[in-house]
Design a protein around this motif. Structure first.
Motif, PDB file in Angstrom:
ATOM      1  N   ALA A 131     -17.980   7.469  11.903  1.00  0.00           N
ATOM      2  CA  ALA A 131     -17.615   7.586  13.316  1.00  0.00           C
ATOM      3  C   ALA A 131     -16.629   6.496  13.716  1.00  0.00           C
ATOM      4  O   ALA A 131     -15.665   6.745  14.444  1.00  0.00           O
ATOM      5  N   ALA A 132     -16.864   5.278  13.218  1.00  0.00           N
ATOM      6  CA  ALA A 132     -15.949   4.181  13.530  1.00  0.00           C
ATOM      7  C   ALA A 132     -14.565   4.451  12.960  1.00  0.00           C
ATOM      8  O   ALA A 132     -13.544   4.229  13.613  1.00  0.00           O
ATOM      9  N   GLY A 133     -14.513   4.949  11.711  1.00  0.00           N
ATOM     10  CA  GLY A 133     -13.225   5.249  11.095  1.00  0.00           C
ATOM     11  C   GLY A 133     -12.492   6.365  11.795  1.00  0.00           C
ATOM     12  O   GLY A 133     -11.268   6.284  12.001  1.00  0.00           O
TER      13      GLY A 133
ATOM     14  N   SER B 239     -27.467  -6.980  30.759  1.00  0.00           N
ATOM     15  CA  SER B 239     -26.767  -6.511  31.951  1.00  0.00           C
ATOM     16  C   SER B 239     -26.337  -5.072  31.786  1.00  0.00           C
ATOM     17  O   SER B 239     -26.201  -4.548  30.690  1.00  0.00           O
ATOM     18  N   ALA B 240     -26.099  -4.425  32.937  1.00  0.00           N
ATOM     19  CA  ALA B 240     -25.774  -3.000  32.914  1.00  0.00           C
ATOM     20  C   ALA B 240     -24.451  -2.730  32.234  1.00  0.00           C
ATOM     21  O   ALA B 240     -24.274  -1.716  31.569  1.00  0.00           O
ATOM     22  N   ASP B 241     -23.474  -3.651  32.374  1.00  0.00           N
ATOM     23  CA  ASP B 241     -22.158  -3.370  31.789  1.00  0.00           C
ATOM     24  C   ASP B 241     -22.210  -3.347  30.272  1.00  0.00           C
ATOM     25  O   ASP B 241     -21.385  -2.723  29.627  1.00  0.00           O
ATOM     26  N   MET B 242     -23.201  -4.006  29.674  1.00  0.00           N
ATOM     27  CA  MET B 242     -23.317  -3.955  28.220  1.00  0.00           C
ATOM     28  C   MET B 242     -23.629  -2.543  27.760  1.00  0.00           C
ATOM     29  O   MET B 242     -23.121  -2.071  26.761  1.00  0.00           O
ATOM     30  N   HIS B 243     -24.468  -1.826  28.517  1.00  0.00           N
ATOM     31  CA  HIS B 243     -24.836  -0.468  28.129  1.00  0.00           C
ATOM     32  C   HIS B 243     -23.684   0.510  28.342  1.00  0.00           C
ATOM     33  O   HIS B 243     -23.684   1.594  27.805  1.00  0.00           O
ATOM     34  N   GLN B 244     -22.701   0.098  29.142  1.00  0.00           N
ATOM     35  CA  GLN B 244     -21.613   1.019  29.450  1.00  0.00           C
ATOM     36  C   GLN B 244     -20.467   0.922  28.441  1.00  0.00           C
ATOM     37  O   GLN B 244     -19.511   1.675  28.517  1.00  0.00           O
ATOM     38  N   LYS B 245     -20.582  -0.001  27.485  1.00  0.00           N
ATOM     39  CA  LYS B 245     -19.499  -0.117  26.490  1.00  0.00           C
ATOM     40  C   LYS B 245     -19.487   1.102  25.593  1.00  0.00           C
ATOM     41  O   LYS B 245     -20.515   1.637  25.216  1.00  0.00           O
ATOM     42  N   SER B 246     -18.303   1.512  25.218  1.00  0.00           N
ATOM     43  CA  SER B 246     -18.140   2.651  24.317  1.00  0.00           C
ATOM     44  C   SER B 246     -18.262   2.191  22.875  1.00  0.00           C
ATOM     45  O   SER B 246     -18.147   1.012  22.580  1.00  0.00           O
ATOM     46  N   PRO B 247     -18.487   3.132  21.944  1.00  0.00           N
ATOM     47  CA  PRO B 247     -18.549   2.753  20.535  1.00  0.00           C
ATOM     48  C   PRO B 247     -17.300   2.026  20.078  1.00  0.00           C
ATOM     49  O   PRO B 247     -17.387   1.067  19.326  1.00  0.00           O
ATOM     50  N   SER B 248     -16.126   2.495  20.509  1.00  0.00           N
ATOM     51  CA  SER B 248     -14.905   1.857  20.043  1.00  0.00           C
ATOM     52  C   SER B 248     -14.794   0.430  20.559  1.00  0.00           C
ATOM     53  O   SER B 248     -14.275  -0.453  19.881  1.00  0.00           O
ATOM     54  N   ASP B 249     -15.263   0.184  21.786  1.00  0.00           N
ATOM     55  CA  ASP B 249     -15.231  -1.174  22.315  1.00  0.00           C
ATOM     56  C   ASP B 249     -16.118  -2.099  21.491  1.00  0.00           C
ATOM     57  O   ASP B 249     -15.764  -3.236  21.199  1.00  0.00           O
ATOM     58  N   LEU B 250     -17.277  -1.584  21.115  1.00  0.00           N
ATOM     59  CA  LEU B 250     -18.188  -2.398  20.329  1.00  0.00           C
ATOM     60  C   LEU B 250     -17.631  -2.661  18.942  1.00  0.00           C
ATOM     61  O   LEU B 250     -17.773  -3.750  18.395  1.00  0.00           O
ATOM     62  N   GLU B 251     -16.964  -1.647  18.366  1.00  0.00           N
ATOM     63  CA  GLU B 251     -16.404  -1.819  17.036  1.00  0.00           C
ATOM     64  C   GLU B 251     -15.360  -2.913  17.014  1.00  0.00           C
ATOM     65  O   GLU B 251     -15.224  -3.662  16.054  1.00  0.00           O
ATOM     66  N   LYS B 252     -14.609  -3.048  18.103  1.00  0.00           N
ATOM     67  CA  LYS B 252     -13.571  -4.065  18.147  1.00  0.00           C
ATOM     68  C   LYS B 252     -14.174  -5.464  18.045  1.00  0.00           C
ATOM     69  O   LYS B 252     -13.574  -6.386  17.550  1.00  0.00           O
TER      70      LYS B 252
ATOM     71  N   LEU C  69     -18.221  -3.294  11.199  1.00  0.00           N
ATOM     72  CA  LEU C  69     -19.612  -2.867  11.081  1.00  0.00           C
ATOM     73  C   LEU C  69     -20.282  -3.513   9.867  1.00  0.00           C
ATOM     74  O   LEU C  69     -21.461  -3.874   9.914  1.00  0.00           O
ATOM     75  N   ILE C  70     -19.545  -3.641   8.777  1.00  0.00           N
ATOM     76  CA  ILE C  70     -20.071  -4.331   7.599  1.00  0.00           C
ATOM     77  C   ILE C  70     -20.397  -5.783   7.961  1.00  0.00           C
ATOM     78  O   ILE C  70     -21.461  -6.316   7.599  1.00  0.00           O
ATOM     79  N   ASN C  71     -19.477  -6.440   8.671  1.00  0.00           N
ATOM     80  CA  ASN C  71     -19.702  -7.827   9.089  1.00  0.00           C
ATOM     81  C   ASN C  71     -20.976  -7.961   9.910  1.00  0.00           C
ATOM     82  O   ASN C  71     -21.781  -8.875   9.722  1.00  0.00           O
ATOM     83  N   SER C  72     -21.155  -7.048  10.854  1.00  0.00           N
ATOM     84  CA  SER C  72     -22.324  -7.122  11.727  1.00  0.00           C
ATOM     85  C   SER C  72     -23.617  -6.865  10.964  1.00  0.00           C
ATOM     86  O   SER C  72     -24.645  -7.478  11.239  1.00  0.00           O
ATOM     87  N   ALA C  73     -23.562  -5.958   9.989  1.00  0.00           N
ATOM     88  CA  ALA C  73     -24.749  -5.693   9.175  1.00  0.00           C
ATOM     89  C   ALA C  73     -25.123  -6.926   8.351  1.00  0.00           C
ATOM     90  O   ALA C  73     -26.298  -7.279   8.230  1.00  0.00           O
ATOM     91  N   LEU C  74     -24.114  -7.591   7.775  1.00  0.00           N
ATOM     92  CA  LEU C  74     -24.379  -8.814   7.017  1.00  0.00           C
ATOM     93  C   LEU C  74     -24.899  -9.919   7.926  1.00  0.00           C
ATOM     94  O   LEU C  74     -25.792 -10.684   7.556  1.00  0.00           O
ATOM     95  N   GLN C  75     -24.339  -9.988   9.131  1.00  0.00           N
ATOM     96  CA  GLN C  75     -24.794 -10.995  10.091  1.00  0.00           C
ATOM     97  C   GLN C  75     -26.231 -10.733  10.517  1.00  0.00           C
ATOM     98  O   GLN C  75     -27.029 -11.653  10.700  1.00  0.00           O
ATOM     99  N   GLU C  76     -26.574  -9.462  10.678  1.00  0.00           N
ATOM    100  CA  GLU C  76     -27.922  -9.089  11.116  1.00  0.00           C
ATOM    101  C   GLU C  76     -28.965  -9.505  10.075  1.00  0.00           C
ATOM    102  O   GLU C  76     -30.036 -10.017  10.427  1.00  0.00           O
ATOM    103  N   MET C  77     -28.675  -9.297   8.809  1.00  0.00           N
ATOM    104  CA  MET C  77     -29.658  -9.643   7.775  1.00  0.00           C
ATOM    105  C   MET C  77     -29.680 -11.140   7.499  1.00  0.00           C
ATOM    106  O   MET C  77     -30.658 -11.683   6.989  1.00  0.00           O
ATOM    107  N   GLY C  78     -28.585 -11.847   7.836  1.00  0.00           N
ATOM    108  CA  GLY C  78     -28.546 -13.293   7.693  1.00  0.00           C
ATOM    109  C   GLY C  78     -28.322 -13.763   6.276  1.00  0.00           C
ATOM    110  O   GLY C  78     -28.120 -12.980   5.342  1.00  0.00           O
ATOM    111  N   MET C  79     -28.379 -15.076   6.119  1.00  0.00           N
ATOM    112  CA  MET C  79     -28.182 -15.716   4.819  1.00  0.00           C
ATOM    113  C   MET C  79     -29.521 -15.713   4.095  1.00  0.00           C
ATOM    114  O   MET C  79     -30.428 -16.479   4.414  1.00  0.00           O
TER     115      MET C  79
END
Length: 523
Positions: free
Chosen positions: A293-295, A2-15, A49-59
């Motif tokens: 950037a997140a920090g 959806s279009a609103d997903m592309h409108q999220k800011s970096p800080s919103d995604l980091e949360k 961001l670390i959590n998401s990277a670990l989640q992306e690579m999986g178990m």
């Protein structure tokens, strides 16, 4: 998308724990366990961001290897504290000492180990602590087998406890730091290693102590006639050293990326994540620029809010900042305090009961005419087998809606206490064994959940300290337990009543924990 997903800011995604790169879709969305601003915002943004990277690579392969080698710590934590009870009767027969003093020496070592390694791994890192603790246990376990007298035996077991006491505070932190949020339940199932350790110790002790010990009731007991407990120490010490060798020479443990981020070492943290991804045969899209950037975004927002605090552990100096961080808000302070209380109460109850379980079985068995070493240690093996399936049931239960970690802990603690009370009604050795089977089954579930939920409720940068605090509580009360035993009549049911009441009360306390980790990613 959806279009609103592309409108999220970096800080919103980091949360939400999503990796943001312009033009890319977010990798994943995770729910933060700490939503009340109780964790340093710069660290929190990077940890997402670390959590998401670990989640992306999986178990993957790396995490499954870690499941095995981290489990060695659970194995050691089961084998060596249990050993004091397994060797108690033949050692007393040979050295003529007051039995509870051996448990006291062990628990003093376990206390020092919990404090030193638990707090230390947040200062100098996880890698060395992870390996040295198991090495100490193996070396001094072997040495204790050659003890010529009680003072030497107690001293060597105390130093052994220095290593064993640090196993779970460090190993649980290490495992949770690398596992994806969707697989945090495996921390509960890691208690299968605790059950296996109990079973292995009992299986080894059964033939050795039954066949190579002085006759019960003998007026004299020489070393040559009483080698069973020494053979047990040699065997378990060698086994522990073998497990350490697998850790040190076979498995290349990386430093925790969350620890590195907590110290401001963003480049090293990303390098670790990339090496793990390569080991798993996956790609890693996390970059140093994203972490920075997140920090910076979180720091800017925090400055605008007027708080501007900085509690990242960017040095290796000893201080109380890791302790203060665990009491940063009222909710987090309540959570930490309850966990410390839970560990202390259960430590007192379980140590008082478990340390003298073989003695209790033997003394009660004497009334029923079957107090031989063979029957006593056969019963110990049966209890060891009963505990194994509890780990799998615990791993399933903690992920169930409306139950979760808190409900599973409360139910298992309550049932553990009930079976302790029920054991006082036994009128035969087999009846006593039956009640103890129920106790062991549910207590293994209780400990499996407790070992898992505690590190989950501590932020990773302070996780070693939090684990150290809870382990210190249980070891302090573990020291108190044999002192009580010195002045209590263990041939009555009083210790059982006390233990049962304390464990049931701890189950009620578990329901008061303010956080439920089920379905949420620990940071």
């Amino acid at each position: 998308m959806s279009a609103d997903m592309h409108q999220k800011s970096p800080s919103d995604l980091e949360k939400k724990g999503e990796i943001y790169t312009p033009g890319d879709t977010p990798v994943s969305s995770t729910v933060d366990l700490f939503e009340d601003g109780s964790v340093d915002p710069v660290y929190q943004a990077k940890a997402h961001l670390i959590n998401s990277a670990l989640q992306e690579m999986g178990m993957g392969k790396y995490q499954w290897w870690l499941f095995a080698v981290a489990g060695f710590g659970w194995f050691a934590d089961s084998v060596w504290p249990l050993l004091g009870g397994l060797i108690l009767s033949p050692a007393v027969q040979e050295f003529h000492f007051n039995g509870p003093f051996l448990s006291l020496a062990q628990n003093v070592g376990l206390l020092v180990g919990a404090v030193f390694w638990g707090f230390g791994c947040d200062i100098w890192g996880r890698r060395w602590s992870f390996n040295i603790t198991l090495f100490l246990a193996g070396v001094f376990g072997l040495a204790a087998g050659g003890s010529p007298n009680f003072i030497t035996l107690a001293s060597l077991l105390a130093v052994l406890g220095l290593g064993v006491g640090g196993n779970l505070p460090v190993d649980s932190a290490v495992f949770l730091d690398f596992v994806p949020g969707t697989h945090q339940y495996l921390l509960t199932i890691l208690s299968i290693w605790w059950s296996i350790g109990q079973l292995v110790a009992d299986l080894v002790a059964w033939p050795l102590i039954a066949n190579f010990s002085c006759a019960q009731g003998a007026t004299t007991c020489s070393r040559a006639d009483n080698m069973g407990w020494r053979y047990l120490l040699f065997t378990l010490g060698g086994m522990t050293l073998f497990l350490w060798a697998i850790r040190f020479f076979v498995f290349p443990l990386e430093e925790s990326p969350r620890f590195l981020v907590g110290r401001g070492c963003d480049e090293d943290a990303v390098a670790v994540i990339q090496r793990i991804a390569k080991s798993n045969g996956r790609e890693c899209r996390l970059t140093v620029d994203q972490l920075r950037a997140a920090g910076e975004a979180a720091d800017m927002k925090d400055s605008e809010g007027g708080r501007r605090q900085k509690i990242l552990s960017e040095s290796s100096e000893l201080s109380v900042k890791h302790v203060r961080a665990l009491f940063a808000t009222r909710k987090l302070a309540w959570s930490t305090s309850l966990l410390i209380a839970l560990w202390g109460i259960i430590g007192l109850a379980s140590t008082l009961y478990n340390s003298f379980l073989p003695y209790l079985l033997a003394s009660r068995g004497a009334q029923f005419g079957d107090s031989s070493y063979y029957i006593t240690y056969r019963n110990q093996v049966i209890l060891g087998v009963i505990g194994v399936p509890g780990a799998f049931l615990a791993g399933w239960a903690v992920e169930q809606p409306y139950i979760g970690r808190k409900g599973t802990l409360a139910l298992s603690a309550g049932l553990t206490g009930v079976f302790l009370f029920a054991s006082t009604t036994a009128r035969s050795s087999n009846a006593l064994l039956g009640w103890n089977c129920g106790y062991v089954f549910f207590s293994n579930i209780m400990y499996g959940v407790l070992y898992a939920v505690s590190p989950e409720l501590f932020p990773a940068k302070d996780r070693g300290t939090g684990n150290g605090l809870t382990a210190t509580a249980t070891r302090v009360f573990g020291i108190i337990a044999p002192v009580i035993a010195l002045y209590a009549n263990l041939q009555t049911a009083v210790p059982v009543y006390v233990s049962g009441a304390l464990i049931i009360g701890s189950g009620a306390l578990a329901l008061l924990l303010p956080y439920e980790p089920r379905g949420k990613a620990s940071i």
